[in-house]
Design an enzyme around this catalytic site. Sequence first.
Site, PDB file in Angstrom:
ATOM      1  CG  HIS A 170      -2.133   1.059   1.234  1.00 22.42           C
ATOM      2  ND1 HIS A 170      -2.150   2.013   2.115  1.00 22.42           N
ATOM      3  CD2 HIS A 170      -3.299   1.143   0.250  1.00 22.42           C
ATOM      4  CE1 HIS A 170      -3.270   2.656   1.862  1.00 22.42           C
ATOM      5  NE2 HIS A 170      -3.775   2.060   0.709  1.00 22.42           N
ATOM      6  CE  LYS A 182      -1.290   4.628  -1.740  1.00 17.74           C
ATOM      7  NZ  LYS A 182      -2.009   4.177  -0.612  1.00 17.74           N
ATOM      8  CG  ASP A 221      19.174  10.785  -9.612  1.00 15.10           C
ATOM      9  OD1 ASP A 221      19.204   9.658 -10.471  1.00 15.10           O
ATOM     10  OD2 ASP A 221      18.935  12.146 -10.492  1.00 15.10           O
ATOM     11  CG  HIS A 271      -7.346   8.310  -0.539  1.00  7.00           C
ATOM     12  ND1 HIS A 271      -5.943   8.258  -0.868  1.00  7.00           N
ATOM     13  CD2 HIS A 271      -7.793   7.251  -0.711  1.00  7.00           C
ATOM     14  CE1 HIS A 271      -5.727   6.967  -1.105  1.00  7.00           C
ATOM     15  NE2 HIS A 271      -7.053   6.364  -0.981  1.00  7.00           N
ATOM     16  CE  LYS A 290      -4.331   6.940   2.634  1.00  6.61           C
ATOM     17  NZ  LYS A 290      -5.568   6.690   2.751  1.00  6.61           N
ATOM     18  CG  ASP A 338       1.870  20.012  21.415  1.00  7.08           C
ATOM     19  OD1 ASP A 338       0.318  20.239  21.540  1.00  7.08           O
ATOM     20  OD2 ASP A 338       2.445  19.390  22.161  1.00  7.08           O
TER      21      ASP A 338
END
Length: 414
Positions: free
Chosen positions: A113, A115, A120, A291, A293, A298
């Site tokens: 899952h 991404k 380089d 979608h 996450k 603080d």
Amino acid sequence: MKCHWREGNRIQLLENGENYYPAVFEAIGQAKQKVILETFIWFEDEVGRALHHVLLNAARRGISIEVLLDGYGSADLSETFINALTDAGVVFRYYDPRPRLFGMRTNLFRRMHRKIVVIDNSVAFVGGINYSAEHVTSYGPEAKQDYAVRVEGPIVEDILQFELANLPQQTPARRWWQRRHHRAEDNRRPGEAQALFVWRDNDSHRDDIERHYLKMLTQAKREVIIANAYFFPGYRLLHAMRNAARRGVSVKLVVQGEPDMPIVKVGAELLYNYLLKSGVQVYEYRRRPLHGKVALMDDHWATVGSSNLDPLSLSLNLEANLIIHDRDFNQTLRDNLHGIIARDCQRVDESMAPKRTWWNLAKGVVVFHFLRHFPAMVGWLPAHTPNLAQMNPPAPPEIAAQDRIPTENSQVKP
């Protein structure tokens, strides 16, 4: 492999495909040696074709390119689409591709899952944005609200080494008796522009991301904002959120109000009463499917990545997040989340939570026992060692023709 806090990074928040795709495509276009790309979903739509184009151009000018796609999330790319890349020299792999049964996909759990893009050893991208038109606002009401980061600096080397260590035949899998849990990495010299790369796997890093969330909630003094698309976490995390709110921390949770899958909202609603009575502020994002996450604490701590706060991400999937200690980045993310809370969210009150009936009480008891014991239960689920299937380049036309047409001296096998 274990990563550490790195200082001196440049970190940019990227919101949705409008910001993310041009940044990724430009970086690939400027690659000098190597591109590594991992994603859960790559669709053969306008966004997917644009990625195909920039990778193909990079491969044709001699850049080494490795792609890893999930066998469930990206199962429908055409042979023509893939062959053009492999023919140009792109190393193209699927994580755990499995045959369909009666037309249905069977590889539902333990997905890749992450991404991640690394160019380089100079720039990397980490987040939750896949390669599909759904992540562009012009897609319409179903366009997804999501985030990623572009990073430069020493942390890129850690991400690159993680990728290299996870290439096939690089690191043998540990046996169960060799596995060990890692403590959440302490930031012993807090400062600005620091970053820590963390991941979740089914070997030695099974709960690293969750541990950082737990530590953040324990250390929070003023404010916590968690915006997470699929929110159905374990009991420990819910307990930590409640405790933070009870000691006076402003704890805000942003979840889907217009979910892409109805079951997502049903699951989150079962937790509303528990969170509300503890003082947690719950907001439903109503503009379009959420979608993202992301989270912040603080005025210095933040995280952006691929990990949801649900059983799949916390106990089964391969995930990756960047933990960020930087006041400027924290303020940028805070301004963004406060903006969507003010413009596009509805605050949940007791009237929106499930009514306190015996039936709902019984469901709540089942849910909380499930959440409390799920991490231990999932270890007993049937598992297999996922395969990395490499797609071979297409055979040259003359060789393919020889394979198809028997000659006078050849024997045709029945």
